[in-house]
Structure formats: C-alpha cells, structure tokens
Design an enzyme around this catalytic site. Structure first.
Site, PDB file in Angstrom:
ATOM      1  N   CYS A  86      43.062  35.979  34.230  1.00  0.00           N
ATOM      2  CA  CYS A  86      42.461  36.923  35.455  1.00  0.00           C
ATOM      3  C   CYS A  86      43.615  37.447  35.845  1.00  0.00           C
ATOM      4  O   CYS A  86      43.551  38.706  36.428  1.00  0.00           O
ATOM      5  CB  CYS A  86      42.027  35.817  36.346  1.00  0.00           C
ATOM      6  SG  CYS A  86      40.306  35.351  35.458  1.00  0.00           S
ATOM      7  N   VAL A  87      44.810  36.869  35.896  1.00  0.00           N
ATOM      8  CA  VAL A  87      46.029  37.561  36.540  1.00  0.00           C
ATOM      9  C   VAL A  87      46.375  38.879  35.761  1.00  0.00           C
ATOM     10  O   VAL A  87      46.621  39.735  36.463  1.00  0.00           O
ATOM     11  CB  VAL A  87      47.259  36.593  36.405  1.00  0.00           C
ATOM     12  CG1 VAL A  87      48.805  37.414  36.750  1.00  0.00           C
ATOM     13  CG2 VAL A  87      47.075  35.370  37.481  1.00  0.00           C
TER      14      VAL A  87
END
Length: 365
Positions: A86-87
């Site tokens: 997700c980063v």
C-alpha cells in the site's frame, strides 16, 4: 500480478457476475484500473469486496476534501502499518495528483514542507491519532480514509505479497512517477459522492458512526463493519470473545517480535478454535507476520477440528495436512476470517482517531 496472491484464487473480471461484476465495473471507471490486486483478493467474498470498495470510494475518491491531503493520510497510515504494497500504491497515487516532490519526500521518510500536509502525515502515522488536522466538515473523508486503510492494509499484508508490480518495479522512483502520470487524469477528477451505495444497499449494516452519520462515508463504513464483522461466525463463541478481549486491551502498537504475545489469548481456547483465533489476531495486530503455516493450520482445523497450535511452523508441509476436498474451508471463508480480524482492529482504532477535528494548518481544500 498473478504472483501477488498468496492464498486465494481471485474472481477474474471476465468471470465476475452480480455484485462482484458491478464492483469491478465501477472500480475501473472511478479508479482507472480494470484489475487491482487488493480488490481481486477480496473477490471470493462479494460482501466484503463491495463494502471495502464503497468505503474507499466515498472517503478517498469522492467528496470535496483535497485528494492530495487524503493520499497523504492513506500513505501515512500504510507506513505506520508496515504495508509495503500500500505504501508503493499511494506513493504512486500521490505522483498522480501532480505533487511529485511530496510523494518522494514522504517515501524517503521526510517531512512535507507544507505544514498542513506535515500535520496530516503525523496524525495518520500516530497509533493514538486524536483530533485530526482538518476542517470538521471534512471529517468523514479524512477519518474515513484513515480507517479504510487501517482495514485495507491488514487485508493486503495478510493476503498479498509485498510487490505492487512484477519484480518489485514499484521500488523505482522513475516507475512510480511514470505510473502516477498514467493515472493523473483519473485521479484528478472530482467524483460525485454516493455512487457506490447501490452496491451495498441490500447488505446488513451496523449503526452509522457519529463522525460520518448521514453521509455516504457513514453508510459505507456501517456496511463494512457488518460485512467484515460477520467473519467472526467462523469462530466459536470463546474464540470470538478472546479476540475481542485482546483487541480491547490493545494500545495500537506493533506486538513484540515472536509469538509469545499470542499465548495469553489462545491458551484457554478449545483446540479446534486456536488456529482460527490465531489467524484473526495476526491479521488484527501484525498481518505482515501471517505465514503459509498459519493459513494451512487454519484450513486443517476448519476441516478436522484438530489441535494444530503446537505444530512447528518451520517444518510444517502440505504433507502434514489432512486431506481436503475444498468443500469445508473456502477462499471466501479465509477472506471473511481475515476481515473479522482487520475490522476488529479498525473499529478499536476508530475511537482514537475520530475525535473532534480542528482547523487545518495549511490550505487543504
């Protein structure tokens, strides 16, 4: 992308029907991507898929608050939760907003020069949260984004690999920038609120939270609470209570290295419930520590009722597992059980991060 999926076989868009097909169609229209690994891995459970998409759309994509500010929140929460997948995704989406320096500065661990974005990042990364640095009118969007990603990070870390792109290409600044530019037109659109609600209108729903009551975000969050919470039905009463008690006493921090922190919640459970409770607790507190052995142990106990809690995770193999014909523990069950762990943690954190908002420090409109 085929290598992204650890434990489930997703419903491919060409094979999707009903609610799942409608979610995929809206996702492609509003997010600009026909295939997204996170939503594909949720697809065995159409209810969890639809409710997750609805909360993401109504908080992050739609509304009047700054998309850049909300992407900063999504990135900050993902960093706090140690979710590399997700980063990378939200660094890329920050590039898509046009603020390339902001995207790479945060990715490198820096502090945004803009005090408003800096305050949002600090708030998103703090386990306690507290009053958010945004206008009260934008609380549903900002708080909703934070909570959406507390849930999504846990599901992604538990069920996907770390790589957003094949071969880890997302680690390249150039690739992130170019990918963001490719999504720029879609990301910079203003989407009308509420378009996802027909996808969840026939689903059970919890009470809408006070911080978003009467808004599309509130309706989506209420649907996710119900859809994900229903995964607790896969555990016995004592196991559900053990998960609830552990979450109630959680301080929001990452658990210590090792598995000793699981001993207390699991010790007094019936043998047949230990593997399921363990998987739910791992997803709640440390989803990046979910292993093949944890999932295999749960699948085995779901079929046989066996006590697999003492198996040595370093040496467990498929040959150790009972024969399984696929009829007892399904991919949908796995998604639902992990969703139960993820929403248990998310709902606990909601009480910490949805207190009264205050005026922003910068222009976040």
């Amino acid at each position: 992308m085929a290598g992204s999926f650890r434990y489930v076989t997703p419903v491919e868009p060409r094979d999707a029907t009903g609610r799942t097909a409608r979610v995929y169609a809206q996702l492609a229209e509003d997010f600009g991507l026909a295939r997204m690994a996170l939503f594909l891995t949720l697809s065995p459970s159409a209810e969890v898929l639809a409710a997750t998409w609805a909360l993401l759309r109504e908080s992050l994509l739609a509304g009047q608050a700054s998309r850049t500010g909300k992407e900063v929140v999504a990135l900050g929460v993902s960093m706090a939760n140690r979710c590399p997948f997700c980063v990378a995704a939200h660094t890329t989406l920050l590039h898509a907003t046009g603020d390339h320096r902001l995207a790479e500065g945060i990715a490198r661990g820096g502090t945004p020069a803009d005090p408003g974005y800096a305050a949002l990042l600090d708030w998103a990364k703090a386990p306690g949260g507290g009053a958010g640095p945004y206008p009260v009118a934008h609380a549903p969007e900002y708080a909703g984004t934070a909570l959406a990603f507390h849930f999504i990070n846990r599901m992604a870390s538990a069920l996907l690999t770390e790589d957003l792109l094949p071969g880890g290409l997302q680690r390249s600044r150039l690739v992130r920038s170019l990918s963001g530019r490719g999504l720029a037109r879609t990301v910079r659109r203003r989407l009308p609120p509420g378009a996802s609600l027909p996808l969840i209108e026939d689903l059970p729903a919890a009470a809408e939270p006070p911080w978003a009551a009467g808004t599309p975000v509130g309706a989506a969050y209420a649907a996710l609470l119900a859809a994900a919470g229903a995964g607790g039905e896969l555990l016995g009463d004592r196991a559900r209570a053990a998960v609830a008690d552990a979450v109630a006493g959680w301080d929001g921090e990452h658990p210590a290295v090792g598995a000793a922190w699981l001993d207390g919640p699991l010790t007094d459970l019936p043998p047949e419930d230990r593997a399921g409770a363990r998987l739910a607790l791992l997803t709640a507190f440390a989803p990046y520590r979910v292993t093949d052995a944890d999932v295999a142990a749960w699948r085995g106990s779901a079929i046989t009722g066996a006590d697999v809690s003492a198996w040595d995770e370093s040496v467990i193999t498929d040959a150790d597992m009972p024969a399984w014909d696929g009829s007892a523990a399904t991919d949908a069950d796995l998604v639902r059980l992990c969703a139960f762990g993820a929403i248990s943690a998310t709902a606990h954190l909601a009480a910490r991060i949805t207190t009264t908002a205050h005026a922003p420090l910068g222009d976040l409109s």
